[in-house]
Write a protein that holds these residues in place. Structure first.
Motif, PDB file in Angstrom:
ATOM      1  N   ASP A  14       0.811  -1.216   0.000  1.00 23.09           N
ATOM      2  CA  ASP A  14       0.000   0.000   0.000  1.00 23.09           C
ATOM      3  C   ASP A  14       0.849   1.272   0.000  1.00 23.09           C
ATOM      4  N   ARG A  15       2.127   1.178   0.399  1.00 22.48           N
ATOM      5  CA  ARG A  15       3.011   2.352   0.436  1.00 22.48           C
ATOM      6  C   ARG A  15       3.963   2.420  -0.767  1.00 22.48           C
ATOM      7  N   VAL A  16       4.073   1.327  -1.517  1.00 26.71           N
ATOM      8  CA  VAL A  16       5.023   1.256  -2.636  1.00 26.71           C
ATOM      9  C   VAL A  16       4.283   1.513  -3.941  1.00 26.71           C
ATOM     10  N   GLN A  17       4.708   2.540  -4.671  1.00 27.72           N
ATOM     11  CA  GLN A  17       4.126   2.815  -5.982  1.00 27.72           C
ATOM     12  C   GLN A  17       4.686   1.876  -7.041  1.00 27.72           C
ATOM     13  N   GLY A  18       5.971   1.601  -6.952  1.00 28.38           N
ATOM     14  CA  GLY A  18       6.577   0.735  -7.942  1.00 28.38           C
ATOM     15  C   GLY A  18       7.996   0.355  -7.580  1.00 28.38           C
TER      16      GLY A  18
END
Length: 112
Positions: free
Chosen positions: A33-37
């Motif tokens: 949920d905190r990692v975009q990519g």
């Protein structure tokens, strides 16, 4: 969570691609949920000469926090990926903990 894999200096096999995706999903998946990519760059620094030259660079793009860059160089590409994935998970967890503590402290100071 999107995982991009780029290979420089050698062809990216399907087995290596699957290994990278599996390792990084396991290492940073709980923070999804905190990692975009995640961008994984694999390279062979010396080419056919061999040696400790398999390089793995990881860039974690996060929501609301600066990006994290992890690098590792080993004799084997799979080992470099494993070590970079492990370090990515630990570093990401540590940075998110620090950010959470910082938010808690600033919230407590404002409340007081």
């Amino acid at each position: 969570m999107q995982i991009e894999i780029h290979a420089h200096g050698f062809p990216l096999s399907e087995a290596l691609r699957a290994h990278v995706e599996r390792r990084f999903q396991f290492a940073v998946g709980r923070f999804e949920d905190r990692v975009q990519g995640v961008i994984v760059r694999l390279s062979d620094l010396n080419g056919p000469r061999g040696g400790v030259d398999k390089h793995c660079q990881v860039q974690l793009r996060l929501r609301g926090l600066p990006k994290i860059v992890i690098k590792d160089t080993e004799a084997d590409t799979y080992v470099a990926v494993d070590r970079a994935a492990d370090r990515s998970g630990r570093t990401l967890g540590r940075n998110l903990q620090r950010a959470q503590r910082k938010d808690f402290v600033s919230c407590w100071v404002e409340w007081r």
